[in-house]
Design an enzyme around this catalytic site. Structure first.
Site, PDB file in Angstrom:
ATOM      1  N   ASP A 185       0.805  -1.231   0.000  1.00 32.63           N
ATOM      2  CA  ASP A 185       0.000   0.000   0.000  1.00 32.63           C
ATOM      3  C   ASP A 185       0.835   1.277   0.000  1.00 32.63           C
ATOM      4  OD1 ASP A 185       0.818   0.008   2.667  1.00 32.63           O
ATOM      5  OD2 ASP A 185      -1.184   0.365   3.489  1.00 32.63           O
TER       6      ASP A 185
ATOM      7  N   CYS B  35      -2.234   3.653   6.244  1.00 34.95           N
ATOM      8  CA  CYS B  35      -1.788   2.827   7.366  1.00 34.95           C
ATOM      9  C   CYS B  35      -2.603   3.077   8.628  1.00 34.95           C
ATOM     10  CB  CYS B  35      -0.324   3.124   7.680  1.00 34.95           C
ATOM     11  SG  CYS B  35       0.844   2.802   6.362  1.00 34.95           S
TER      12      CYS B  35
END
Length: 367
Positions: free
Chosen positions: A231, A356
């Site tokens: 990511d 995150c």
């Protein structure tokens, strides 16, 4: 999350060669789960209030300010639930304001993407797949975070299924149509999944998440706490379309730029679950001489954005030209959504980003 700060070793993954059975009843094997795309409707966003002085030290106050800033921004578009330990409830509520629901659920740190279960549609219901978080392969001790999955699902009455492997939400990127992007370094790794081959892990990901095709990227082992989560490297914006983190031209080539080059090479030859070739779009990083943040572990990628209801949240690094360019690219690929820059210098200095720190639950928006 990329870089690590402080570490107390944990044991390796508890899943041995024959462990990791599913919860959910006798007919679980007959169901076909589906993992949706992040741009689909969310019921809510989960976040975590950081509490580890041993990790953040004197930066804890600043990182909490960043977490609260992200929570308030997302809460303008969808319901945000902030998990906090009982001793941190008052501080979290004061910082986040009335628009954010703060619930008493003990956590260690802010990385909700990795500690909250991955949600799948299973048998007509949303199920939480607990990925057995183990501190990114034992690099940090997260006793409370290891229990977040079970506790959160029980709190919200969401069925739980334990994954037959160990991973984190930031290591998985899907298009909602059966394609999964994964860095091999963060999953096919003895610190998470000892004794397991890539083929076995792929089969378990397909069965558990309803994936039809896994595209493996090399990633980078041992250079950061996550072993290079996908990511912060490459993200879907639509089936067949990905944004790839690209180093600023003035940045010397390093292991991260080589990982991006390898990902580009793989994606240029691959197809998704529907047989489509990938359209790879560059998402350039800022000029590090122009950003407002600093630190050896600073994560300067725009790829760690978060898609919420009617919105996209991206970091604002302080390089005005690069921030504006990234915002334009995200606007082009998420038409009709507000693209909201948020300053997160303390989070980025700790090795992570907005994605995150957030975790979406699919479904109709919570009332």
């Amino acid at each position: 999350m990329l870089a690590g700060i402080g570490a107390t070793a944990l044991g390796a993954s508890a899943c041995g060669p024959d462990e990791g059975e599913e919860d959910g009843g006798e007919d679980a094997a007959d169901r076909t789960p589906r993992t949706g795309a992040e741009w689909e409707s969310h019921a809510r966003t989960f976040m975590s209030w950081p509490a580890l002085d041993s990790v953040w030290g004197e930066d804890l106050r600043r990182v909490r300010e960043d977490v609260a800033r992200v929570a308030r921004a997302v809460a303008e578009y969808e319901h945000v639930v902030m998990m906090a330990g009982p001793e941190q409830l008052a501080a979290a509520r004061k910082a986040c304001g009335r628009g954010v629901e703060v619930v008493p659920l003990p956590v260690d740190d802010l990385w909700a993407r990795d500690t909250v279960p991955v949600f799948v549609e299973d048998g007509g219901k949303v199920t939480g797949v607990d990925l057995n978080f183990n501190g990114w392969g034992g690099k940090q001790e997260h006793t409370r975070d290891a229990r977040v999955g079970r506790a959160l699902l029980a709190e919200y009455g969401i069925p739980r299924r334990e994954a037959p492997l160990t991973a984190e939400g930031g290591s998985l990127e899907t298009d909602g149509e059966g394609t999964l992007l994964v860095t091999e370094s963060s999953v096919v790794n003895d610190n998470r999944n000892p004794w397991k081959s890539r083929d076995r892990i792929e089969a378990e990901l397909k069965r558990t998440l309803g994936i039809r095709k896994v595209v493996w990227l090399a990633g980078v082992r041992g250079q950061d706490i996550t072993d290079a989560h996908v990511d912060s490297l490459v993200r879907f914006t639509a089936p067949g379309v990905v944004l790839l983190d690209t180093a600023h031209p003035d940045t010397p080539a390093d292991v991260w730029s080589r990982a991006a080059d390898q990902a580009r090479a793989v994606l240029s030859e691959a197809t998704d679950a529907g047989g489509r070739p990938f359209q790879v779009v560059d998402l350039p990083q800022p000029d590090l001489s122009r950003i407002t943040g600093e630190g050896d572990d600073f994560v300067s990628t725009y790829a760690n954005f978060y898609v919420a209801n009617d919105s996209v949240f991206m970091p604002r690094f302080g390089d005005r030209r690069a921030d504006s360019r990234a915002r334009s690219i995200l606007r082009e690929h998420f038409p009709g959504r507000d693209v909201v820059p948020v300053r997160i210098d303390a989070i980025a200095a700790g090795g992570g980003g907005i994605h995150c720190a957030t975790h979406d639950q699919p479904g109709r928006p919570a009332g």
